[in-house]
Design a protein around this motif. Structure first.
Motif, mmCIF file in Angstrom:
data_model
loop_
_atom_site.group_PDB
_atom_site.id
_atom_site.type_symbol
_atom_site.label_atom_id
_atom_site.label_comp_id
_atom_site.label_asym_id
_atom_site.label_seq_id
_atom_site.Cartn_x
_atom_site.Cartn_y
_atom_site.Cartn_z
ATOM 1 N N ARG A 28 0.830 -1.205 0.000
ATOM 2 C CA ARG A 28 0.000 0.000 0.000
ATOM 3 C C ARG A 28 0.868 1.260 0.000
ATOM 4 N N GLU A 51 -3.817 4.767 -12.997
ATOM 5 C CA GLU A 51 -3.283 3.484 -13.473
ATOM 6 C C GLU A 51 -2.126 3.685 -14.448
ATOM 7 N N ASN A 69 -5.959 1.236 -9.002
ATOM 8 C CA ASN A 69 -6.253 2.274 -8.018
ATOM 9 C C ASN A 69 -5.143 2.393 -6.990
ATOM 10 N N HIS A 72 -5.554 2.526 -3.912
ATOM 11 C CA HIS A 72 -5.993 1.958 -2.649
ATOM 12 C C HIS A 72 -6.091 3.043 -1.573
ATOM 13 N N ASN A 73 -6.441 4.234 -1.983
ATOM 14 C CA ASN A 73 -6.685 5.346 -1.070
ATOM 15 C C ASN A 73 -7.486 6.380 -1.854
ATOM 16 N N LEU A 74 -8.768 6.466 -1.566
ATOM 17 C CA LEU A 74 -9.648 7.358 -2.320
ATOM 18 C C LEU A 74 -9.167 8.799 -2.283
ATOM 19 N N GLU A 100 -5.796 9.283 -4.246
ATOM 20 C CA GLU A 100 -6.040 9.122 -5.685
ATOM 21 C C GLU A 100 -6.806 10.321 -6.245
ATOM 22 N N VAL A 147 -11.966 3.440 2.926
ATOM 23 C CA VAL A 147 -11.602 3.844 1.564
ATOM 24 C C VAL A 147 -10.262 4.573 1.553
ATOM 25 N N ASP A 183 -8.174 1.103 0.915
ATOM 26 C CA ASP A 183 -8.558 0.107 -0.075
ATOM 27 C C ASP A 183 -9.426 0.766 -1.148
ATOM 28 N N TRP A 184 -9.950 -0.031 -2.073
ATOM 29 C CA TRP A 184 -10.722 0.549 -3.181
ATOM 30 C C TRP A 184 -12.202 0.198 -3.054
ATOM 31 N N TRP A 201 -14.714 2.018 -2.710
ATOM 32 C CA TRP A 201 -15.658 2.892 -3.410
ATOM 33 C C TRP A 201 -16.036 2.350 -4.781
ATOM 34 N N GLN A 202 -15.268 1.388 -5.305
ATOM 35 C CA GLN A 202 -15.595 0.802 -6.605
ATOM 36 C C GLN A 202 -16.468 -0.438 -6.475
#
Length: 202
Positions: A2, A27, A42, A44-46, A49, A96, A99-100, A102-103
């Motif tokens: 991470r 990406e 992603n 792995h951190n909203l 990102e 979020v 991790d991802w 939110w998707q």
């Protein structure tokens, strides 16, 4: 792992401090700067990102939208079930950041339902909006219906893309092509669906 993803997102932001590098661009930036063979889409951190892709303004808008239900939940904490919704939504906001989630449509819909519940329970006068009004309720229901339709479309396209991947892994190329074409028809905007189709045809 991470930490490496987060460092690349931060570096991306540092190279595009004002406006970010563009929605969905993490990406590509990651693949150009990764130091391992790990392939991800992603960070792995909203929050990181969003900062990398949309810049400070994008992050500020995101945080403002996410904080509003929390404020409503605090103000309506004496209402039944609001503390439960607050806890679930707060857990989502924390996770979020690592991790991802939110998707994941089901997870995000649950979080949004908790957010709407807290906003609905907040005293109307505090926000200057009558959340109990018929117009607002109709608007919320319309948005929920639209989100549900979009989720079903996405689910159908993703299921076809996954079926295409499975068929390709077993060298069933005609099935892989058929499922990939289905995925493209349901998700014409998806690069992944077209990639699966291209691999099947190849």
């Amino acid at each position: 792992a991470r930490a490496g993803l987060w460092r690349i997102a931060w570096r991306d932001y540092q190279h595009h401090e004002l406006l970010g590098s563009g929605a969905g661009s993490y990406e590509a930036y990651y693949l150009q700067h990764r130091t391992s063979g790990l392939q991800v889409k992603n960070a792995h951190n909203l929050y990181l990102e969003t900062l990398a892709e949309l810049g400070p303004v994008g992050l500020l808008l995101l945080v403002a939208g996410l904080v509003a239900p929390l404020v409503a939940g605090i103000r309506a904490r004496s209402e039944p079930l609001v503390p439960v919704a607050f806890g679930a939504f707060a857990a989502y906001l924390l996770h979020v950041g690592a991790d991802w989630d939110w998707q994941l449509t089901a997870v995000t819909l649950v979080a949004l339902t908790c957010a709407v519940g807290m906003l609905r329970s907040a005293p109307s006068a505090r926000f200057g909006i009558d959340f109990g009004g018929r117009g607002v309720r109709a608007g919320v229901l319309a948005v929920i219906a639209l989100v549900a339709v979009c989720a079903l479309v996405g689910l159908r396209g993703n299921a076809a893309a996954s079926a295409s991947q499975r068929a390709a892994s077993e060298a069933h190329w005609s099935v892989a092509e058929s499922e990939a074409r289905t995925a493209v028809s349901w998700q014409p905007w998806s690069a992944d669906a077209r990639t699966e189709l291209g691999q099947a045809l190849l």
